[in-house]
Design an enzyme around this catalytic site. Sequence first.
Site, PDB file in Angstrom:
ATOM      1  N   GLN A 160       0.812  -1.224   0.000  1.00  0.00           N
ATOM      2  CA  GLN A 160       0.000   0.000   0.000  1.00  0.00           C
ATOM      3  C   GLN A 160       0.845   1.274   0.000  1.00  0.00           C
ATOM      4  OE1 GLN A 160      -2.658  -1.929   3.211  1.00  0.00           O
ATOM      5  NE2 GLN A 160      -4.019  -0.462   2.240  1.00  0.00           N
TER       6      GLN A 160
ATOM      7  N   HIS B 148       0.899  -9.365   4.363  1.00  0.00           N
ATOM      8  CA  HIS B 148      -0.240  -8.441   4.420  1.00  0.00           C
ATOM      9  C   HIS B 148      -0.886  -8.395   3.031  1.00  0.00           C
ATOM     10  CE1 HIS B 148      -2.153  -4.790   6.536  1.00  0.00           C
ATOM     11  NE2 HIS B 148      -2.809  -4.958   5.397  1.00  0.00           N
TER      12      HIS B 148
ATOM     13  N   ASN C 106      -1.936 -11.067   8.049  1.00  0.00           N
ATOM     14  CA  ASN C 106      -2.919 -10.021   8.310  1.00  0.00           C
ATOM     15  C   ASN C 106      -4.299 -10.450   7.822  1.00  0.00           C
ATOM     16  OD1 ASN C 106      -3.595  -7.060   8.888  1.00  0.00           O
ATOM     17  ND2 ASN C 106      -4.278  -7.296   6.769  1.00  0.00           N
ATOM     18  N   GLU C 107      -5.252 -10.410   8.709  1.00  0.00           N
ATOM     19  CA  GLU C 107      -6.670 -10.649   8.384  1.00  0.00           C
ATOM     20  C   GLU C 107      -6.906 -11.882   7.512  1.00  0.00           C
ATOM     21  OE1 GLU C 107      -8.488  -7.066   6.894  1.00  0.00           O
ATOM     22  OE2 GLU C 107      -8.483  -6.126   8.868  1.00  0.00           O
TER      23      GLU C 107
END
Length: 389
Positions: free
Chosen positions: A19, A113, A156-157
């Site tokens: 990101q 991620h 992540n998630e």
Amino acid sequence: MSRSFPSDFLWGAATAAHQVEGNNLNSDWWRLEQLAADYGVQPSGDALDSYHRYGEDMRLLAEAGYNAYRFSIEWSRIEPLPGVFSRAELAHYRRMIDTAVSLGLTPVVTLHHFSHPLWFEERGAWLAEDSVEAFTRYVEQACSILDGVEWVVTINEPNVLAITHGGQRQVAQGKPYPMNALPDQEIGDRFIEAHRSVAPMIRKLTGAKVGWTVANQALTPTPGNEEKFAEVRYLIEDKYLDVSRDDDFLGVQSYTSQPVDANGIVPHPEHPDNTIMGWAYRPDALGIALRHTKEVVGDVPILVTENGIATADDERRIAYTTVALNDMADAIENGIDIRGYLHWSLLDNFEWGHWEPTFGLIAVDRETFERHPKPSFAWLGKIASDNAL
Ligand code: BGC
């Protein structure tokens, strides 16, 4: 009245490699951006050039009073081809860790991620027979640069990834992309297997505290639908929280809250108060998430690894975060073991195919890459340095 937090409380902000770094040419996401361009997906491009400017990002954080930074390392850079590891990229991420430490920032390092190498994608991603082995091999190499890092997030998630990868799986089978879908069970199980495969190894090789982060939906039942609610909440959330009972900590990530009716999660209607993501404005979501997480994981320490709002109105960001932090302070007073708060996000970054949602405490000029801190950045930094609200 001022409300103070436990000593050693971590106050920081979070980012993820894809990101903010720019030019992750070798990742599945880079390719997806090209493939889905006709559907309105925007490219990450240079992103915020944090690959080169991480020192400036971290310096800003430290100077504003924060003491922690959560960032991720990019698998597709570290292992550009199966089994081929880039010493230079590993050294790059080690320099990031050293920079954080030298500035007095506790690094919270995420190993995965959302993005993975193109070759991993081409071999069937998480559904490939050897996906867990491949991930474990990468993580073993990553451990070589984690010396002295106290907090490591494996994945992540996983619950969100199992939804998005599940959607892509449906599309590959010629079906439409499902809306409001639950996690793909098979993919979710792979994440659990992968996490369980690497967690003890990381602990052994680095001595770090190891956990993963779970997207908490702060789901609420609608009258008469308690049974459906329990079923949905298990599949989307509790199944992944349960795994954390064996971990050193759990990352809670919370943004909004959603009701569940007889058909499942109720799509949120358009509303003037919605955030840029189209999500309901629910600053109370973090409190709900923390209380529910405690019910599932018991005494496992919690880090708030993400909480924030996509808004162009920075005063609204402060208002949202004020409620969230007060609810977090209540949770601590009520005996929930919370060790830190990492706001999402440090920077206005690439929101997975879109640049419009601005979650950052700092705006970035995408031509010059100049960083422009917003008032919320100093506001939260003051809370951080006072360790009090
Ligand atoms: C993810 C972030 C994302 C944020 C806001 C989380 O699901 O971990 O990468 O930018 O939420 O959507």
